[in-house]
Design a protein around this motif. Sequence first.
Motif, PDB file in Angstrom:
ATOM      1  N   LEU A 109      23.428  75.743  39.354  1.00  0.00           N
ATOM      2  CA  LEU A 109      22.443  76.490  38.744  1.00  0.00           C
ATOM      3  C   LEU A 109      22.895  77.828  38.313  1.00  0.00           C
ATOM      4  N   ARG A 110      24.043  78.394  38.928  1.00  0.00           N
ATOM      5  CA  ARG A 110      24.847  79.573  38.539  1.00  0.00           C
ATOM      6  C   ARG A 110      25.313  79.288  37.185  1.00  0.00           C
ATOM      7  N   ALA A 111      26.014  77.877  36.905  1.00  0.00           N
ATOM      8  CA  ALA A 111      26.357  77.836  35.692  1.00  0.00           C
ATOM      9  C   ALA A 111      24.952  77.665  34.708  1.00  0.00           C
ATOM     10  N   VAL A 112      23.996  77.414  35.002  1.00  0.00           N
ATOM     11  CA  VAL A 112      22.938  77.350  34.191  1.00  0.00           C
ATOM     12  C   VAL A 112      22.378  78.860  33.736  1.00  0.00           C
ATOM     13  N   ALA A 113      22.568  79.684  34.678  1.00  0.00           N
ATOM     14  CA  ALA A 113      22.353  81.008  34.345  1.00  0.00           C
ATOM     15  C   ALA A 113      23.316  81.509  33.262  1.00  0.00           C
ATOM     16  N   GLN A 114      24.693  81.137  33.586  1.00  0.00           N
ATOM     17  CA  GLN A 114      25.777  81.756  33.015  1.00  0.00           C
ATOM     18  C   GLN A 114      25.956  81.302  31.574  1.00  0.00           C
ATOM     19  N   ARG A 115      25.313  79.981  31.240  1.00  0.00           N
ATOM     20  CA  ARG A 115      25.585  79.291  29.886  1.00  0.00           C
ATOM     21  C   ARG A 115      24.222  79.076  29.238  1.00  0.00           C
ATOM     22  N   ALA A 201      30.112  86.230  27.526  1.00  0.00           N
ATOM     23  CA  ALA A 201      28.825  85.788  27.684  1.00  0.00           C
ATOM     24  C   ALA A 201      28.475  85.263  29.270  1.00  0.00           C
ATOM     25  N   TYR A 202      29.334  84.476  29.874  1.00  0.00           N
ATOM     26  CA  TYR A 202      29.004  84.364  31.230  1.00  0.00           C
ATOM     27  C   TYR A 202      28.843  85.613  32.150  1.00  0.00           C
ATOM     28  N   LYS A 203      29.339  86.489  31.826  1.00  0.00           N
ATOM     29  CA  LYS A 203      29.193  87.819  32.686  1.00  0.00           C
ATOM     30  C   LYS A 203      27.965  88.446  32.232  1.00  0.00           C
ATOM     31  N   GLN A 204      27.583  88.735  30.967  1.00  0.00           N
ATOM     32  CA  GLN A 204      26.462  89.232  30.461  1.00  0.00           C
ATOM     33  C   GLN A 204      25.318  88.507  30.753  1.00  0.00           C
ATOM     34  N   ASN A 205      25.245  87.068  30.828  1.00  0.00           N
ATOM     35  CA  ASN A 205      24.143  86.475  31.275  1.00  0.00           C
ATOM     36  C   ASN A 205      23.765  86.453  32.611  1.00  0.00           C
ATOM     37  N   LEU A 206      24.837  86.251  33.426  1.00  0.00           N
ATOM     38  CA  LEU A 206      24.608  86.508  34.806  1.00  0.00           C
ATOM     39  C   LEU A 206      23.797  87.993  35.239  1.00  0.00           C
ATOM     40  N   LEU A 207      24.481  88.962  34.373  1.00  0.00           N
ATOM     41  CA  LEU A 207      23.782  90.175  34.746  1.00  0.00           C
ATOM     42  C   LEU A 207      22.253  90.517  34.307  1.00  0.00           C
ATOM     43  N   LYS A 208      21.949  89.343  33.680  1.00  0.00           N
ATOM     44  CA  LYS A 208      20.371  89.469  33.287  1.00  0.00           C
ATOM     45  C   LYS A 208      19.412  89.096  34.663  1.00  0.00           C
ATOM     46  N   GLU A 253      38.015  92.595  39.292  1.00  0.00           N
ATOM     47  CA  GLU A 253      37.834  92.703  37.880  1.00  0.00           C
ATOM     48  C   GLU A 253      36.585  92.231  37.111  1.00  0.00           C
ATOM     49  N   ASP A 254      35.578  92.171  38.224  1.00  0.00           N
ATOM     50  CA  ASP A 254      34.235  92.063  37.687  1.00  0.00           C
ATOM     51  C   ASP A 254      34.101  90.899  36.638  1.00  0.00           C
ATOM     52  N   ARG A 255      34.847  89.757  36.881  1.00  0.00           N
ATOM     53  CA  ARG A 255      34.903  88.833  35.915  1.00  0.00           C
ATOM     54  C   ARG A 255      33.448  88.084  35.576  1.00  0.00           C
ATOM     55  N   ILE A 256      32.689  88.086  36.411  1.00  0.00           N
ATOM     56  CA  ILE A 256      31.200  87.586  36.148  1.00  0.00           C
ATOM     57  C   ILE A 256      30.204  88.371  36.500  1.00  0.00           C
TER      58      ILE A 256
END
Length: 294
Positions: A109-115, A201-208, A253-256
Amino acid sequence: MQTSLFIGFLCIAAAIASDPVPVVIWHGMGDSCCNPESMGYIKKLIEDNVPGVYVLSLMIGDSTSADVEHGFFMNVNTQVEEVCETLRKDARLASGYNAVGFSQGGQFLRAVAQRCPDPPMRNLISVGGQHQGIFGFPRCPAADWICEAVRRMLDWGAYVSFVQSSIVQAEYWHDPLNEKEYREKSVFLADINNELVYKDAYKQNLLKLNNFLLVMFTQDGMVVPRESEWFGFYQENNDKVLVAMENTTLYTEDRIGLRTLNQSGRLHFLSVDGDHLQISEATFISEIINKFLK
């Protein structure tokens, strides 16, 4: 007449606005969407405590037996794509939803949030998810033939192309003694953790996310290491020394976006004294439903 219509419209709008946020749940290894003793029980527990809520328990495939098998033998990326399409097509989720993933369903589900940011995921709850992967396969809650087949494939070579493309657990197998091969050949976990080709996008989407809750089981005998449930993992080139999330490069490094989520008060941690997924009804209600699903 116009006044009555206007008042009626306001009443409908208020009713829509007060509807509880829908909930999407994804089961773990060896389970299915609708087992009355697991996901069926969780679905009803949420419905009983959040009146009127819509709960979608994800099924991969066209039957519960296929759903169980796909938890072992179907490419995770394909599963995530199918779930994203299911969520996009569900009109009841258009305004957003909360997500609860159990065991491997947590990182899926984390992958769903990121993608797939549409529809928007609001809160993500990972119950025993292996976000830094696993380096061991001690127990397997499925038919003996399934567990034996998966073990043989992992022993043969977790990073062999065929195994990576077909064995679910290989796709989040993380060998701390061979980080280079893991980063280059892991088709799922290394990707969503931004460890090879960085995807902003993976990082920005998770930050939503409004909130991201990580639940770890202190006596977990299935997840190796259990600290993976809180984004911790072994030190590189060592399978004994553990590194807490805050000291991993994934965090520093705050990668995600973990560091940003944490510093903004949106990353939460819950420690449960029990074995894998052994969480009491009272704790699930007070710490998950009441705080994140209402």
